[in-house]
Design an enzyme around this catalytic site. Structure first.
Site, PDB file in Angstrom:
ATOM      1  N   LYS A 164       0.796  -1.218   0.000  1.00  0.00           N
ATOM      2  CA  LYS A 164       0.000   0.000   0.000  1.00  0.00           C
ATOM      3  C   LYS A 164       0.832   1.274   0.000  1.00  0.00           C
ATOM      4  O   LYS A 164       0.490   2.243  -0.661  1.00  0.00           O
ATOM      5  CB  LYS A 164      -0.957  -0.004   1.204  1.00  0.00           C
ATOM      6  CG  LYS A 164      -2.014  -1.099   1.131  1.00  0.00           C
ATOM      7  CD  LYS A 164      -3.053  -0.957   2.214  1.00  0.00           C
ATOM      8  CE  LYS A 164      -2.559  -1.362   3.570  1.00  0.00           C
ATOM      9  NZ  LYS A 164      -3.635  -1.399   4.586  1.00  0.00           N
ATOM     10  N   GLU A 203      -1.228  -1.204   9.995  1.00  0.00           N
ATOM     11  CA  GLU A 203      -0.771  -0.383   8.871  1.00  0.00           C
ATOM     12  C   GLU A 203      -1.668   0.844   8.707  1.00  0.00           C
ATOM     13  O   GLU A 203      -1.191   1.933   8.378  1.00  0.00           O
ATOM     14  CB  GLU A 203      -0.762  -1.210   7.587  1.00  0.00           C
ATOM     15  CG  GLU A 203       0.389  -2.208   7.499  1.00  0.00           C
ATOM     16  CD  GLU A 203       0.537  -2.800   6.117  1.00  0.00           C
ATOM     17  OE1 GLU A 203       0.875  -2.059   5.181  1.00  0.00           O
ATOM     18  OE2 GLU A 203       0.296  -4.019   5.976  1.00  0.00           O
ATOM     19  N   HIS A 230      -1.158   5.558   9.633  1.00  0.00           N
ATOM     20  CA  HIS A 230      -1.503   6.740   8.831  1.00  0.00           C
ATOM     21  C   HIS A 230      -2.211   7.820   9.649  1.00  0.00           C
ATOM     22  O   HIS A 230      -2.433   8.923   9.160  1.00  0.00           O
ATOM     23  CB  HIS A 230      -2.408   6.339   7.662  1.00  0.00           C
ATOM     24  CG  HIS A 230      -1.701   5.562   6.585  1.00  0.00           C
ATOM     25  ND1 HIS A 230      -0.908   6.160   5.642  1.00  0.00           N
ATOM     26  CD2 HIS A 230      -1.683   4.227   6.323  1.00  0.00           C
ATOM     27  CE1 HIS A 230      -0.422   5.232   4.828  1.00  0.00           C
ATOM     28  NE2 HIS A 230      -0.878   4.059   5.212  1.00  0.00           N
TER      29      HIS A 230
END
EC number: 2.6.1.121
Length: 334
Positions: free
Chosen positions: A127, A197, A201
Site C-alpha cells: 500500500k 498499517e 496513517h
C-alpha cells in the site's frame, strides 16, 4: 511458446503469510480451475502438498495451534519458513499476503527470494508509496533472476488504480484522481497487521509506533474511536504507480477512507473519481464504484490472483522484472 500441458495444467500457487488475508486467499483459490493452491507459509512453519491443500483443514489447524507446520499431512515447523518452503516446493507463483511491518519487510523477503534462485511470478498488495519505491530499486535484480513481479495489486492500490488508468483515456489532461474507500470487518483481530498499517496513517502515529503497539493498546485506541479509523491524505502507492504510467503527477492523487473494525458492513462506498479535461476543453469526472457487498478480502485477493495470472503469461514469454497494477491489466481467473 506454451505447450498443450502448460495450457491445461492449473497454475501452482503459494501464499506467503496466513493471517486474515492469507486465509481469505486460500478460500478464494479453492474453487478455481485455472489455479491450485499447493503451498503456504506463516511465521512458525509451512505446508506443501502438490495435490492441493484443503483450506478448511489448514485454517482450523492454524487457528487452533498457531501454525500450518502442525498439519498432520504436509506441515513442517520451521524458523525459516519462507525460504525453506521456496527451496522445497514446486510453485509457479506466490501471493505475498505478508504484513509490511516494518516498512522494509517485504523488500527484504523479496531479496531473499532472489538469492534463493527461484524463478516464477510474485504478486503483492503493498500500500505505501515508500514500499513500492523499494520494490522499484529491485527491478533489475528481479529481471536478472527470471522473476516477474507484480506490485501494488490489491484493491487500492490495485483494482482502483487500474480503473483510474482506464478512465484516464477519455481525457487530454488529468486534473485529479481521488480514491475513497470504506472497509468493514467484524473483528479487527482477524486483520491485525492490516489495522496496524492503517493506524500508522493516523496523525501522531507512524509505522514504528504502530508496530510497537500491543493488542491491548490497539483495542484501547479503537475503544476511543468506537472502532472507526478515519484516514485522510494517506501515503498510498496509487500516486507513484499512476505517475510511472504517465497518467498524472503523483501530487494530483489523493487517497483516504474509513475503516469500521466492528461491523462487516462498509461505512461508505469505495470509489475512484478521475477528473480531467477532454480534447474539446470540457471538464468532467468519471466515477468507478465497488459494490458495497464485496468485502476487503474479495477486492484485494481477487485482483491479486488476476494479476498473478497476467504475470504468468508474461513470465512464460520470458518477460521478467517489475510491473505495477497501472501498467498491466489483470486477467480473470476461472
Amino acid at each position: 511458446m506454451m505447450n498443450l500441458e502448460q495450457l491445461i495444467s492449473p497454475v501452482r500457487v503459494g501464499v506467503l503469510g496466513f493471517g486474515g488475508l492469507g486465509q481469505a486467499a486460500a478460500r478464494i483459490l479453492a474453487p478455481k480451475q485455472e489455479m491450485i493452491w499447493v503451498a503456504a507459509a506463516d511465521q512458525k512453519g509451512y505446508a506443501y502438498d502438490a495435490r492441493g491443500l484443503n483450506p478448511d483443514t489448514c485454517i482450523s489447524t492454524y487457528q487452533a495451534q498457531g501454525s500450518l507446520g502442525y498439519l498432520e499431512a504436509g506441515g513442517t515447523l520451521s524458523n525459516n519458513s519462507i525460504s525453506d518452503l521456496i527451496s522445497q516446493a514446486s510453485v509457479d507463483g506466490y501471493f505475498l499476503a505478508l504484513p509490511n511491518l516494518p516498512n522494509t519487510f517485504m523488500a527484504s523477503v523479496v531479496q531473499e527470494i532472489i538469492k534463493s534462485g527461484w524463478r516464477g511470478v510474485l504478486v503483492d498488495a503493498l500500500k505505501r508509496t515508500s514500499a513500492v519505491e523499494q520494490m522499484l530499486q529491485l527491478k533489475d535484480s528481479l529481471q536478472v533472476a527470471g522473476i516477474t513481479y507484480m506490485t501494488g495489486c490489491g484493491a487500492t492500490p490495485g483494482l482502483l488504480t487500474a480503473a483510474a488508468a482506464l478512465a484516464a483515456q477519455s481525457y487530454a489532461e488529468i486534473h485529479s484522481v481521488k480514491i475513497t474507500f470504506g472497509v468493514g470487518i467484524a473483528n479487527w483481530e482477524a486483520y491485525r497487521a492490516t489495522i496496524r498499517e492503517d493506524i500508522a496513517h493516523i496523525p501522531g502515529y507512524n509505522v514504528e509506533k504502530a508496530v510497537a503497539m500491543s493488542d491491548a493498546e490497539v483495542e484501547a485506541l479503537l475503544d476511543k474511536t468506537n472502532g472507526i479509523l478515519a484516514l485522510e491524505n494517506m501515503e498510498h502507492a496509487d500516486d507513484i504507480m499512476l505517475e510511472l504510467a504517465g497518467i498524472c503527477p503523483r501530487d494530483r492523487v489523493t487517497v483516504g477512507g474509513v475503516v469500521d473494525t466492528r461491523n462487516p458492513k462498509k461505512p461508505l462506498s469505495t470509489n475512484v473519481q478521475v477528473t480531467g479535461r477532454t480534447f474539446e476543453g470540457k471538464i468532467s469526472t468519471h466515477t468507478f464504484t465497488l459494490g458495497d457487498e464485496t468485502s476487503m478480502a474479495a477486492n484485494v485477493c481477487g485482483p491479486a490472483f488476476g494479476y498473478l495470472k497476467a504475470g504468468i503469461a508474461l513470465n512464460q514469454r520470458g518477460i521478467y522484472g517489475l510491473f505495477t497494477a497501472a501498467e498491466i491489466m489483470p486477467q480473470f481467473v476461472k
